[in-house]
Design a protein around this motif. Structure first.
Motif, PDB file in Angstrom:
ATOM      1  N   ALA A   1     -25.668 -20.748 -27.287  1.00 61.46           N
ATOM      2  CA  ALA A   1     -24.633 -20.581 -26.256  1.00 61.46           C
ATOM      3  C   ALA A   1     -23.270 -20.326 -26.878  1.00 61.46           C
ATOM      4  CB  ALA A   1     -24.594 -21.822 -25.362  1.00 61.46           C
ATOM      5  N   LEU A   2     -22.959 -21.044 -27.964  1.00 57.71           N
ATOM      6  CA  LEU A   2     -21.671 -20.859 -28.633  1.00 57.71           C
ATOM      7  C   LEU A   2     -21.579 -19.456 -29.239  1.00 57.71           C
ATOM      8  CD1 LEU A   2     -18.941 -21.774 -29.712  1.00 57.71           C
ATOM      9  CD2 LEU A   2     -20.136 -22.924 -31.593  1.00 57.71           C
ATOM     10  N   ILE A   3     -22.622 -19.030 -29.931  1.00 61.62           N
ATOM     11  CA  ILE A   3     -22.617 -17.683 -30.530  1.00 61.62           C
ATOM     12  C   ILE A   3     -22.445 -16.625 -29.447  1.00 61.62           C
ATOM     13  CG2 ILE A   3     -24.077 -15.977 -31.715  1.00 61.62           C
ATOM     14  CD1 ILE A   3     -25.240 -18.347 -33.346  1.00 61.62           C
ATOM     15  N   ILE A   4     -23.143 -16.790 -28.338  1.00 62.98           N
ATOM     16  CA  ILE A   4     -23.056 -15.810 -27.249  1.00 62.98           C
ATOM     17  C   ILE A   4     -21.653 -15.753 -26.673  1.00 62.98           C
ATOM     18  CG2 ILE A   4     -23.813 -15.370 -24.862  1.00 62.98           C
ATOM     19  CD1 ILE A   4     -26.618 -16.446 -25.784  1.00 62.98           C
ATOM     20  N   GLU A   5     -21.023 -16.901 -26.463  1.00 63.04           N
ATOM     21  CA  GLU A   5     -19.665 -16.901 -25.893  1.00 63.04           C
ATOM     22  C   GLU A   5     -18.647 -16.294 -26.855  1.00 63.04           C
ATOM     23  OE1 GLU A   5     -18.691 -17.318 -22.895  1.00 63.04           O
ATOM     24  OE2 GLU A   5     -20.667 -17.957 -22.183  1.00 63.04           O
ATOM     25  N   VAL A   6     -18.822 -16.524 -28.143  1.00 59.89           N
ATOM     26  CA  VAL A   6     -17.921 -15.912 -29.132  1.00 59.89           C
ATOM     27  C   VAL A   6     -18.107 -14.395 -29.139  1.00 59.89           C
ATOM     28  CG1 VAL A   6     -17.401 -15.707 -31.598  1.00 59.89           C
ATOM     29  CG2 VAL A   6     -17.705 -17.975 -30.569  1.00 59.89           C
ATOM     30  N   LEU A   7     -19.356 -13.953 -29.023  1.00 55.79           N
ATOM     31  CA  LEU A   7     -19.615 -12.511 -28.954  1.00 55.79           C
ATOM     32  C   LEU A   7     -18.998 -11.895 -27.702  1.00 55.79           C
ATOM     33  CD1 LEU A   7     -23.311 -12.381 -30.216  1.00 55.79           C
ATOM     34  CD2 LEU A   7     -21.300 -11.482 -31.394  1.00 55.79           C
ATOM     35  N   LYS A   8     -19.086 -12.608 -26.591  1.00 56.00           N
ATOM     36  CA  LYS A   8     -18.439 -12.122 -25.360  1.00 56.00           C
ATOM     37  C   LYS A   8     -16.946 -11.934 -25.581  1.00 56.00           C
ATOM     38  CE  LYS A   8     -21.458 -14.279 -21.873  1.00 56.00           C
ATOM     39  NZ  LYS A   8     -21.488 -15.320 -20.808  1.00 56.00           N
ATOM     40  N   ALA A   9     -16.330 -12.923 -26.229  1.00 54.26           N
ATOM     41  CA  ALA A   9     -14.882 -12.847 -26.479  1.00 54.26           C
ATOM     42  C   ALA A   9     -14.545 -11.674 -27.396  1.00 54.26           C
ATOM     43  CB  ALA A   9     -14.384 -14.163 -27.074  1.00 54.26           C
ATOM     44  N   LEU A  10     -15.386 -11.431 -28.405  1.00 54.31           N
ATOM     45  CA  LEU A  10     -15.154 -10.293 -29.297  1.00 54.31           C
ATOM     46  C   LEU A  10     -15.304  -8.969 -28.554  1.00 54.31           C
ATOM     47  CD1 LEU A  10     -16.966 -11.540 -32.518  1.00 54.31           C
ATOM     48  CD2 LEU A  10     -14.586 -10.774 -32.425  1.00 54.31           C
ATOM     49  N   VAL A  11     -16.343  -8.871 -27.733  1.00 55.31           N
ATOM     50  CA  VAL A  11     -16.561  -7.642 -26.960  1.00 55.31           C
ATOM     51  C   VAL A  11     -15.392  -7.375 -26.012  1.00 55.31           C
ATOM     52  CG1 VAL A  11     -17.997  -6.643 -25.125  1.00 55.31           C
ATOM     53  CG2 VAL A  11     -19.071  -7.601 -27.166  1.00 55.31           C
ATOM     54  N   LYS A  12     -14.834  -8.450 -25.471  1.00 56.78           N
ATOM     55  CA  LYS A  12     -13.685  -8.309 -24.566  1.00 56.78           C
ATOM     56  C   LYS A  12     -12.366  -8.123 -25.315  1.00 56.78           C
ATOM     57  CE  LYS A  12     -15.725 -11.141 -20.912  1.00 56.78           C
ATOM     58  NZ  LYS A  12     -15.702 -12.496 -20.287  1.00 56.78           N
ATOM     59  N   LYS A  13     -12.450  -8.066 -26.657  1.00 54.49           N
ATOM     60  CA  LYS A  13     -11.279  -7.862 -27.531  1.00 54.49           C
ATOM     61  C   LYS A  13     -10.271  -9.000 -27.414  1.00 54.49           C
ATOM     62  CE  LYS A  13     -11.843  -2.955 -26.532  1.00 54.49           C
ATOM     63  NZ  LYS A  13     -11.244  -1.799 -25.876  1.00 54.49           N
ATOM     64  N   GLU A  14     -10.757 -10.206 -27.182  1.00 53.50           N
ATOM     65  CA  GLU A  14      -9.848 -11.357 -27.062  1.00 53.50           C
ATOM     66  C   GLU A  14      -9.286 -11.772 -28.417  1.00 53.50           C
ATOM     67  OE1 GLU A  14     -11.619 -14.568 -24.874  1.00 53.50           O
ATOM     68  OE2 GLU A  14     -12.193 -13.265 -23.197  1.00 53.50           O
ATOM     69  N   PHE A  15     -10.000 -11.453 -29.502  1.00 54.12           N
ATOM     70  CA  PHE A  15      -9.512 -11.797 -30.838  1.00 54.12           C
ATOM     71  C   PHE A  15      -8.896 -10.593 -31.543  1.00 54.12           C
ATOM     72  CE2 PHE A  15     -13.100 -14.860 -30.294  1.00 54.12           C
ATOM     73  CZ  PHE A  15     -12.352 -16.029 -30.309  1.00 54.12           C
ATOM     74  N   CYS A  16      -9.566  -9.434 -31.424  1.00 54.85           N
ATOM     75  CA  CYS A  16      -9.136  -8.247 -32.162  1.00 54.85           C
ATOM     76  C   CYS A  16      -9.706  -7.013 -31.486  1.00 54.85           C
ATOM     77  CB  CYS A  16      -9.605  -8.330 -33.619  1.00 54.85           C
ATOM     78  SG  CYS A  16     -11.377  -8.611 -33.756  1.00 54.85           S
ATOM     79  N   THR A  17      -9.256  -5.853 -31.912  1.00 57.09           N
ATOM     80  CA  THR A  17      -9.671  -4.604 -31.284  1.00 57.09           C
ATOM     81  C   THR A  17     -11.074  -4.197 -31.732  1.00 57.09           C
ATOM     82  OG1 THR A  17      -8.799  -3.235 -33.070  1.00 57.09           O
ATOM     83  CG2 THR A  17      -7.268  -3.809 -31.278  1.00 57.09           C
TER      84      THR A  17
END
Length: 408
Positions: A279-295
Motif C-alpha cells: 500500500a505504501l509503495i502504491i501511494e508513493v507511485l501515485k504521488a510520483l505519477v501526479k508529479k507531487e515530488f518532481c516532473t
C-alpha cells in the motif's frame, strides 16, 4: 488483468511461501500434496474465492495471489491470512507448516531442491538446464509481487518512469533475507544479491535489475524483448520460453495484460506487513505519477546505471544505506546526505493521509525498528547455532499464523 484498466484502478498482489517440516524445519517439496488435498485432484491453480493458489518453479513453494484484479488493498491482509490458516490446517496432518520471509535460513539448495514435476515442467526443466535452478537465487527465494495496470502508452510512460525511480529504495523497506545456510551473509537482502546474478549466463534477461529508459511499447520491444529473444534462441531450440516470462528485471512490463509487475519486494512475516508495504509503495507511485515530488521529465532522465548504484547499496545495508546522490534526493525534496530510512520516513509522512489506518502500525514499526532483516539479526544476535536460528524462525512462523508483526 484481461481488459485494460487505467492507472491505479485495480491491483494484483502475489505472495510466495515455502513449506517446511514441522519437526526438522527442512523445506518440504510437497506442494502437490497440498493442492491435491484442497482440490481433490492435482491441479496447478486453485480458485479459492478472492484468493487463488498456485505452484511455483520448485516443489516446496506455494503462491497465493489476488484472484483477478482487486480495487483495494484495505482488506487484503485479512483475506490472505484466512487462506494461510486454511493451508496450515491442511498441512497439519502432513506434519508441515508454512514459513514466511524471503529465504530459508538453513536450506542447502543443492540437496534440498526439487523442481515442480507437473504442469509447465518442460519450461522449468529447460530453465534448469540453462541456469541450474538449485542455487539459492532460484530455489530459496520468496517474494511479493505488485501488479499495476496501465491503459495505453501514455499511462505506461508515467507508470514505468515512477517505478524505475522507486525501485532502488525497496530493499530499505522490506529486506528480509539476512541469513543463508546458517550464516549471516552480510547482505540484508541476500535474495536480491542472488537475483542480480541469477542469470549471468544470459545477462540480457536481468540486465542491471533496474529497467532501461523505455517509455513506450515499441521501445520496450526493441530495447528489452528483442535482445532477450536473440540471446535465448541458441538455448531454446523448441521455442517454449516466452519473452514476458524470460524478462527478469526488477519490474517487468506485461503487455499481454497491460500491467507492470514489481518484483523486488521480499516477503515479510505476515500479510499485515506485506500488504502495508504494498500500500505504501502504491501511494508513493501515485504521488510520483501526479508529479507531487518532481516532473515526469525529471523521472525519465535517470539512467539505469545511476539507479543501480543506489539499489546495490540498499541490497547490502537496507534502511541504513546512505544515499549521497544529491540529484536523486532532490527528486523527493530532500538534501544530501540521507539514509534510505530517512527517505521512506519522508515519503510516508507525505502519503500517510491517503493510506488506510490499518497499515500504519506495520509501516511505523519498520521505519522505527528496522526492516525485518534488521529485526531478525537483532533476535539472532551472536548465536547462529542451528537450534537458535530455528527458534527465531519459529517465532516468525507464529507471526504468520497470527497475522502479527515481529518484535524481537
Amino acid at each position: 488483468m484481461k481488459k485494460p484498466y487505467h492507472l491505479f484502478d485495480v491491483y494484483g498482489i502475489e505472495l510466495e511461501y515455502m513449506l517446511v517440516n514441522t519437526n526438522t524445519f527442512k523445506v518440504a517439496p510437497q506442494v502437490d500434496e497440498l493442492l491435491t488435498k484442497k482440490a481433490g485432484k492435482l491441479t496447478a491453480d486453485i480458485s479459492n474465492g478472492d484468493i487463488a493458489w498456485s505452484n511455483e518453479l520448485v516443489a516446496h513453494v506455494i503462491e497465493l495471489k489476488t484472484n483477478g484484479p482487486t480495487k483495494s488493498t484495505n482488506d487484503l491482509a485479512k483475506k490472505f491470512h484466512a487462506n494461510i490458516l486454511e493451508i496450515d490446517a491442511l498441512l497439519k496432518p502432513l506434519n508441515l507448516q508454512l514459513l514466511g520471509t524471503a529465504s530459508h535460513p538453513l536450506m542447502q539448495p543443492n540437496t534440498d531442491t526439487q523442481l515442480w514435476k507437473h504442469s509447465y515442467s518442460e519450461v522449468y526443466a529447460l530453465y534448469n538446464t540453462i541456469f541450474n535452478c538449485k542455487g539459492h537465487g532460484w530455489s530459496n527465494v520468496q517474494s511479493t509481487h505488485i501488479n499495476l495496470p496501465f491503459y495505453n502508452d501514455k499511462e505506461f510512460e508515467k507508470l514505468h518512469a515512477a517505478i524505475r525511480i522507486i525501485l532502488p529504495l525497496i530493499p530499505g523497506l522490506c529486506a528480509s533475507s539476512p541469513i543463508l545456510e546458517g550464516e549471516i551473509t552480510g547482505f540484508k537482502d541476500t535474495r536480491l544479491e542472488f537475483y542480480k546474478n541469477n542469470q549471468k549466463e544470459i545477462p540480457e534477461l536481468t540486465g542491471l535489475v533496474i529497467p532501461e529508459r523505455v517509455f513506450s511499447k515499441l521501445d520496450y520491444h526493441a530495447t528489452i524483448f528483442e535482445p532477450i529473444k536473440k540471446a535465448i534462441a541458441p538455448y531454446d531450440k523448441d521455442k517454449i520460453l516466452e519473452h514476458h516470462f524470460l524478462n527478469s528485471r526488477g519490474a517487468i512490463a506485461r503487455f499481454d495484460r497491460n500491467a507492470i509487475e514489481i518484483r523486488l519486494v521480499d516477503i515479510q512475516e505476515s500479510p499485515t506487513a506485506d500488504i502495508a508495504i504494498c500500500a505504501l509503495i502504491i501511494e508513493v507511485l501515485k504521488a510520483l505519477v501526479k508529479k507531487e515530488f518532481c516532473t515526469l521529465k525529471a523521472q525519465k532522465s535517470w539512467v539505469k546505471e545511476d539507479l543501480f548504484l543506489i539499489l546495490n547499496d540498499a541490497i547490502k545495508h537496507a534502511e541504513n544505506a546512505n544515499v549521497d546522490n544529491e540529484a536523486y534526493l532532490k527528486l523527493f525534496g530532500l538534501q544530501a546526505p540521507a539514509t534510505i530510512n530517512t527517505i521512506w520516513k519522508h515519503l510516508y509522512q507525505t502519503v500517510k493521509p491517503k493510506l488506510h489506518a490499518s497499515h500504519y502500525e506495520a509501516i511505523e514499526l519498520i521505519l522505527e525498528e528496522g526492516t525485518l532483516a534488521t529485526r531478525i539479526l537483532k533476535a539472532v544476535g551472536n548465536d547462529t547455532s542451528t537450534e537458535h536460528i530455528i527458534t527465531v524462525y519459529r517465532e516468525l512462523q507464529n507471526c504468520l499464523k497470527t497475522n502479527t508483526l515481529f518484535k524481537p
